[in-house]
Design an enzyme around this catalytic site. Sequence first.
Site, PDB file in Angstrom:
ATOM      1  N   TYR A 127     -37.619 -32.148 -23.509  1.00  0.00           N
ATOM      2  CA  TYR A 127     -38.912 -33.239 -24.097  1.00  0.00           C
ATOM      3  C   TYR A 127     -39.812 -33.511 -23.170  1.00  0.00           C
ATOM      4  O   TYR A 127     -40.824 -33.621 -23.625  1.00  0.00           O
ATOM      5  CB  TYR A 127     -38.318 -34.478 -23.948  1.00  0.00           C
ATOM      6  N   LYS A 130     -24.134 -31.157 -19.928  1.00  0.00           N
ATOM      7  CA  LYS A 130     -22.669 -29.809 -20.554  1.00  0.00           C
ATOM      8  C   LYS A 130     -22.858 -29.314 -19.637  1.00  0.00           C
ATOM      9  O   LYS A 130     -23.674 -28.002 -19.792  1.00  0.00           O
ATOM     10  CB  LYS A 130     -24.027 -30.081 -22.024  1.00  0.00           C
ATOM     11  N   ASP A 171     -19.859 -33.258 -25.222  1.00  0.00           N
ATOM     12  CA  ASP A 171     -19.432 -33.109 -26.461  1.00  0.00           C
ATOM     13  C   ASP A 171     -17.894 -34.373 -26.407  1.00  0.00           C
ATOM     14  O   ASP A 171     -17.282 -34.866 -27.538  1.00  0.00           O
ATOM     15  CB  ASP A 171     -18.662 -32.057 -26.922  1.00  0.00           C
ATOM     16  N   ASP A 197     -30.192 -38.706 -25.771  1.00  0.00           N
ATOM     17  CA  ASP A 197     -30.991 -39.227 -27.369  1.00  0.00           C
ATOM     18  C   ASP A 197     -30.177 -38.998 -28.558  1.00  0.00           C
ATOM     19  O   ASP A 197     -30.392 -40.360 -29.241  1.00  0.00           O
ATOM     20  CB  ASP A 197     -32.356 -38.231 -27.519  1.00  0.00           C
TER      21      ASP A 197
HETATM   22  O1  LIG Z   1     -40.485 -39.440 -30.464  1.00  0.00           O
HETATM   23  C1  LIG Z   1     -39.846 -39.034 -31.308  1.00  0.00           C
HETATM   24  O2  LIG Z   1     -40.729 -39.068 -32.475  1.00  0.00           O
HETATM   25  C2  LIG Z   1     -38.683 -38.853 -31.128  1.00  0.00           C
HETATM   26  C3  LIG Z   1     -38.116 -39.851 -30.535  1.00  0.00           C
HETATM   27  C4  LIG Z   1     -36.474 -40.413 -30.351  1.00  0.00           C
HETATM   28  O3  LIG Z   1     -35.630 -40.406 -31.116  1.00  0.00           O
HETATM   29  C5  LIG Z   1     -35.931 -41.340 -29.496  1.00  0.00           C
HETATM   30  O4  LIG Z   1     -36.433 -41.421 -28.595  1.00  0.00           O
HETATM   31  O5  LIG Z   1     -34.469 -41.630 -29.345  1.00  0.00           O
HETATM   32 MG   LIG Z   2     -33.963 -40.729 -30.881  1.00  0.00          MG
END
Ligand SMILES: O=C(O)CCC(=O)C(=O)O
Ligand SMILES: [Mg+2]
Length: 419
Positions: free
Chosen positions: A158, A228, A282, A306
């Site tokens: 990210y 992972k 996983d 996420d």
């Molecule tokens: O920033 C986004 O558009 C997605 C972020 C996301 O899926 C989250 O933070 O759970």
């Molecule tokens: Mg998300």
Amino acid sequence: MSYEKVDVPEDGEKVTYDKEADELQVPDNPIVPIIYGDGIGKDVAPVAQKVLEKAAEATGRNIEWMRVFAGESAREKYDENLPDDTVDALREFRVSIKGPLTTPVGAGFRSLNVALRKKLDLYTNMRPTYYLDGVPSPVKNPEEMDMVNFRENTEDVYAGIEWEAGTDEVEQVREFVEDEMGYDSTIHDGPVGIGVKPITEFGTKRLVRKAINYAIENDRDSVTLVHKGNIMKFTEGAFRDWGYELAEEEFPEQTIDEDTLWEEYDGEAPEDKVVVKDRIADNMLQQLLTRTPNYDVLAMPNLNGDYLSDAAGAQIGGLGIAPGANIGDGRFLAEPVHGSAPKHAGKDKANPSAMILSGKIMLEHLGWEDAAQLVHDAVEQQISSKRVTYDLERQVEGGEKLAASEYADEICERIDELA
Ligand SMILES: O=C(O)CCC(=O)C(=O)O
Ligand SMILES: [Mg+2]
Ligand SMILES: NC(=O)C1=CN([C@@H]2O[C@H](COP(=O)(O)OP(=O)(O)OC[C@H]3O[C@@H](n4cnc5c(N)ncnc54)[C@H](OP(=O)(O)O)[C@@H]3O)[C@@H](O)[C@H]2O)C=CC1
């Protein structure tokens, strides 16, 4: 601080922060910035706002809302995605709430959600997953689910360090990786996109520290590091190693590892110890379903968190219910797990519970436990009554479908009755 296009409420007061004590000072009439967000954000945020206001009033306080803008609403007002006004307001007023913001796939601007987390250094994404009475679920024993996901919020893939196929930059990186770093014949010939995955000791340790502190303060049994590290040894593997290192360095009396649990305690941890363990991601995703009661607080890098938070949410009613919050030192931004669900936008139908329950976390963060409890009880009663939004109604036998606004109005009535 002066703002270009937002109105600061005249009657409210600021939440302040004592850095040394790591404590917020919260007045009874705090100014709280709110971003409604894109898509269903415009449906769920205003009605959630009403519910939170009701709970505050019922407990003798008042929230002075300060509407700020990001995404589509900011493009209309400022001709940009994330104006300084918004970032400055979230910084100055410290405790705030937002709805979802849309991110285009494959091209276009980068995530505004991620940008906010990074700009405000909200390094922890906390997403509790717990069962509410009456919630429909695809699993047999949804009440077993009670986990709190601590997701690192500022790094991993990210971080946004990536290069597009066909650019000079990506070819430079390919050349560097192949010729200078010795990965010849590793990347297929032809167009390639390349990204970088930074995981630092600093980022890992401050996140794991938050997770262990949370476990200790809330009497939780374990913290599981989800990684992972078998494949990504020096990033996800390092996350695991630094996580254990932090537990040993900073919490030697309060934590034990799984070996010690079995060797010294025959699998039964003493009341005052938090077990720190780890699982490969996983495997963890299937254990969420098959060994639900064995897990409690989870700590993990950004991408794992996420994926895992949506999967966990599915076990307890789905994304319409799953709440969360971004937390830094002296700053806080509540936010549901779900996104802007464009196909449901503007129809007054999306479930506002996730946004309302994210607001509940905000009330707890303000120290307003009584108001938070009212919100929790009213939402739970409403779901048990089977008068619910479309997403729950389609799963509940004998359910009645309500619009988002009707659903929230009934929750407000319940708060009045409960108070
Ligand atoms: O920033 C986004 O558009 C997605 C972020 C996301 O899926 C989250 O933070 O759970
Ligand atoms: Mg998300
Ligand atoms: N923090 C944030 O602001 C986030 C932003 N996003 C962004 O949102 C956009 C859309 O993402 P997408 O992948 O579709 O994921 P979403 O979470 O927006 O929606 C996926 C599905 O989940 C269900 N859902 C989500 N929220 C609700 C709700 N409140 N009530 C009822 N059902 C709900 C719907 O399922 P069904 O149709 O089956 O009823 C919906 O189609 C993307 O641009 C993404 O980047 C995504 C996640 C977080």
